[in-house]
Enzyme design. Sequence first.
Site, PDB file in Angstrom:
ATOM      1  N   ARG A   1      36.005   2.770  25.434  1.00 56.09           N
ATOM      2  CA  ARG A   1      35.860   1.394  24.939  1.00 56.09           C
ATOM      3  C   ARG A   1      34.846   0.609  25.762  1.00 56.09           C
ATOM      4  O   ARG A   1      34.480  -0.506  25.404  1.00 56.09           O
ATOM      5  CB  ARG A   1      37.219   0.679  24.975  1.00 56.09           C
TER       6      ARG A   1
ATOM      7  N   TRP B   1      36.376  -5.364  29.688  1.00 56.69           N
ATOM      8  CA  TRP B   1      35.038  -5.516  29.113  1.00 56.69           C
ATOM      9  C   TRP B   1      34.799  -7.020  29.145  1.00 56.69           C
ATOM     10  O   TRP B   1      35.394  -7.772  28.360  1.00 56.69           O
ATOM     11  CB  TRP B   1      35.008  -4.966  27.685  1.00 56.69           C
TER      12      TRP B   1
ATOM     13  N   HIS C   1      -0.665  -3.974  -1.925  1.00 57.59           N
ATOM     14  CA  HIS C   1      -1.746  -3.854  -0.922  1.00 57.59           C
ATOM     15  C   HIS C   1      -1.717  -2.495  -0.218  1.00 57.59           C
ATOM     16  O   HIS C   1      -2.227  -2.351   0.884  1.00 57.59           O
ATOM     17  CB  HIS C   1      -1.619  -4.987   0.107  1.00 57.59           C
TER      18      HIS C   1
ATOM     19  N   LYS D   1      17.546   2.143  10.481  1.00 58.26           N
ATOM     20  CA  LYS D   1      18.860   2.821  10.492  1.00 58.26           C
ATOM     21  C   LYS D   1      18.725   4.225   9.902  1.00 58.26           C
ATOM     22  O   LYS D   1      19.206   5.193  10.450  1.00 58.26           O
ATOM     23  CB  LYS D   1      19.886   2.008   9.683  1.00 58.26           C
TER      24      LYS D   1
ATOM     25  N   LYS E   1      20.875   4.951  24.024  1.00 56.23           N
ATOM     26  CA  LYS E   1      21.523   3.703  23.589  1.00 56.23           C
ATOM     27  C   LYS E   1      20.812   2.507  24.207  1.00 56.23           C
ATOM     28  O   LYS E   1      20.672   1.477  23.585  1.00 56.23           O
ATOM     29  CB  LYS E   1      22.999   3.697  23.972  1.00 56.23           C
TER      30      LYS E   1
ATOM     31  N   ASN F   1      43.664  -8.529  26.281  1.00 56.86           N
ATOM     32  CA  ASN F   1      42.455  -8.190  25.519  1.00 56.86           C
ATOM     33  C   ASN F   1      42.322  -9.251  24.451  1.00 56.86           C
ATOM     34  O   ASN F   1      43.233  -9.469  23.667  1.00 56.86           O
ATOM     35  CB  ASN F   1      42.583  -6.805  24.880  1.00 56.86           C
ATOM     36  N   GLY F   2      41.163  -9.951  24.441  1.00 52.91           N
ATOM     37  CA  GLY F   2      40.968 -10.997  23.426  1.00 52.91           C
ATOM     38  C   GLY F   2      40.231 -12.186  24.031  1.00 52.91           C
ATOM     39  O   GLY F   2      39.690 -12.099  25.128  1.00 52.91           O
TER      40      GLY F   2
ATOM     41  N   GLU G   1      16.419   6.642  12.123  1.00 56.90           N
ATOM     42  CA  GLU G   1      16.861   7.015  13.478  1.00 56.90           C
ATOM     43  C   GLU G   1      18.084   7.931  13.464  1.00 56.90           C
ATOM     44  O   GLU G   1      18.324   8.630  14.449  1.00 56.90           O
ATOM     45  CB  GLU G   1      17.125   5.793  14.351  1.00 56.90           C
TER      46      GLU G   1
ATOM     47  N   GLU H   1      15.235  -3.216   8.909  1.00 56.03           N
ATOM     48  CA  GLU H   1      16.441  -2.706   9.581  1.00 56.03           C
ATOM     49  C   GLU H   1      17.024  -1.519   8.817  1.00 56.03           C
ATOM     50  O   GLU H   1      17.420  -0.514   9.411  1.00 56.03           O
ATOM     51  CB  GLU H   1      17.472  -3.825   9.726  1.00 56.03           C
TER      52      GLU H   1
ATOM     53  N   CYS I   1      38.458  -4.760  25.934  1.00 56.56           N
ATOM     54  CA  CYS I   1      39.275  -4.338  27.075  1.00 56.56           C
ATOM     55  C   CYS I   1      40.292  -3.291  26.629  1.00 56.56           C
ATOM     56  O   CYS I   1      40.597  -3.154  25.465  1.00 56.56           O
ATOM     57  CB  CYS I   1      40.034  -5.539  27.638  1.00 56.56           C
TER      58      CYS I   1
END
Length: 609
Positions: free
Chosen positions: A27, A74, A505, A486, A604, A98-99, A489, A482, A2
């Site tokens: 944000r 948020w 193999h 990263k 995204k 916020n929290g 991309e 992963e 937030c």
Amino acid sequence: MCGIIGYIGTQNVVPILIDGLKRLEYRGYDSAGVAVIIKGNLEVRRSVGKLKNLESSIQGENLAGFIGIGHTRWATHGRPSEENAHPHRAGKLVLVHNGIIENYLLLKRELAAEGHNFKSETDTEVLCHLIERYTKRGMVLEEAVREALKDVKGSYAIGVIHEDYPDKLVAARNGSPLVIGLRKGEFFIASDIPAILNYTRDVIFLDDEEIAILSPDGVVVTDLKGMSVEKEVKKVLWNPVMAEKGGYKHFMLKEIYEQPRAIMDTIRGRISHESGKVYLDEIGLSDEEMKKIERIYLVACGTSWHAALVGKFMIEDMVRIPTEVDIASEFRYRKPIIDKRSLFVAITQSGETADTLASQKEARKLGAKVLTICNVVGSTSSREADGVIYTHAGPEIGVASTKAFTSQLTALFLLTLHLGRVKERINSDDVQRLLGDLVKIPKLVEKVLGSEEDIAKIAHLFFKASDFLFLGRGFNYPVALEGALKLKEISYIHAEGYPAGEMKHGPIALIDENLPVVVLAPKDSVYTKVRSNIEEVKTRGGIVIVLATEGDTEIASKADYVIYIPEINRYLTPIILTIPLQLLAYHTALLRGSDVDQPRNLAKSVTVE
Ligand code: AGP
């Protein structure tokens, strides 16, 4: 996360609040609101969606005041809606927050029993009424805020104003950032510097469990006991664009560094060391329903699919329930054998990935219980599931997923422990021990972030490579995938992740003196096998960058470069191992000049099939 803004001074407050909220839009948010005291009366305006909705709702009104607070929400508790939007009100008092208030349900029950009525599903409204309780007991505003915060467990950054105190804005923080802006006769509060950079560069950063009282005479800062605290006024040298990224060059780097907080927030309020219990309030399945689950499907795309692969290892190792992992775009075309004895778990940061949503619908149609592990409250996936485990990573702006991934692994670990307890496959002593490891993770991540400089040096050596290979075994094989994703991309280097045992193999044919091979080799049950794989690469002239357990000089002697990671149990090692790979990808992309936050061809959230 937030966004909070507040002002007390000599200018008309609403334009300042709206301008500040606009500078906090990056944000991410789903609703917004402002509150102003006009001639001793509180006016509150809130709206769902973008700020322009709030602006049009107050257009033409004469909201002329000199003290006010504003908020972009948020959502973490309660879906995006006007009644859940901030500022929240209790009588003559309004508050923005916020929290995460961990014990809000207990406090809500206590306050309801005292006659407080609640209009929203949020933890914030509870805090508002808690402060009102103490003002009604005769405390002045700042004392009431202090008293209320002593009852609170969790994280907060708050701004509070009250009709009876038109010359006072009270702010406080614990765990969520809050900055105070200072200008002659005018004072500001904000979640982040961009919101006030237009007005002042002189700021005070509040620390945890500190309260600030802003009035036309100035700013007083105290601790929760009311003892005054001396604070240094700092000068902000950032330009506005840098300020949105918290001083980081890219959102991706900022989000890599936010991981300790994101992981802590995903854990917050969900575990009890004493009872060795995990509390997943919104999981949507009773213990009885959980007991009947005979098979689990973890379905996702991209990085979230890698999280699903780690989840399989966690669940099958600890709970011994067959767990299938599917790439969402494949799942519904393979006629999955899924029914009411199955639990389907969608893993999705955005909650809007078309392939994942389609699979979720298919699973529901076939009778499975549907759970989603999601980072966006009120997203389609969360609304269409029977239950949800929200990751509290906050908005992830960089296209390359980082903090969402490690938060997903955290959520999967919590789900595994919960499943294990319900199915009586893990005893409470083991859960307590594992929870003890889990709460160490934020600090261990911080420690690994400290190796950024060494990782940047390795990136400098290999950023011109045309190919990379990432190898791992067991729990860490998905991390090899992963790391490769990263890198490819954001740097556009061709990179592959492989189970280290698969080298012989096929991929071993790729090994030569131009191929950097990143090997994940923590001390675990397959360590000696991975060590042999390193020797296979070295004997064929390959370059080995090994991620090894602190103190393991033996394996370091077999590699060309080593990045050390702290030791933790096998279930949580993937979280730690991912951090250096995120930084390696970031610095490699930086050196290659690609657009780190918005890599070519990528979105995204892939909302089309
Ligand atoms: C990861 O870095 C990518 N941005 C991408 O693979 C992403 O993980 C995938 O599109 C899934 O997105 P979701 O988690 O929002 O469903």
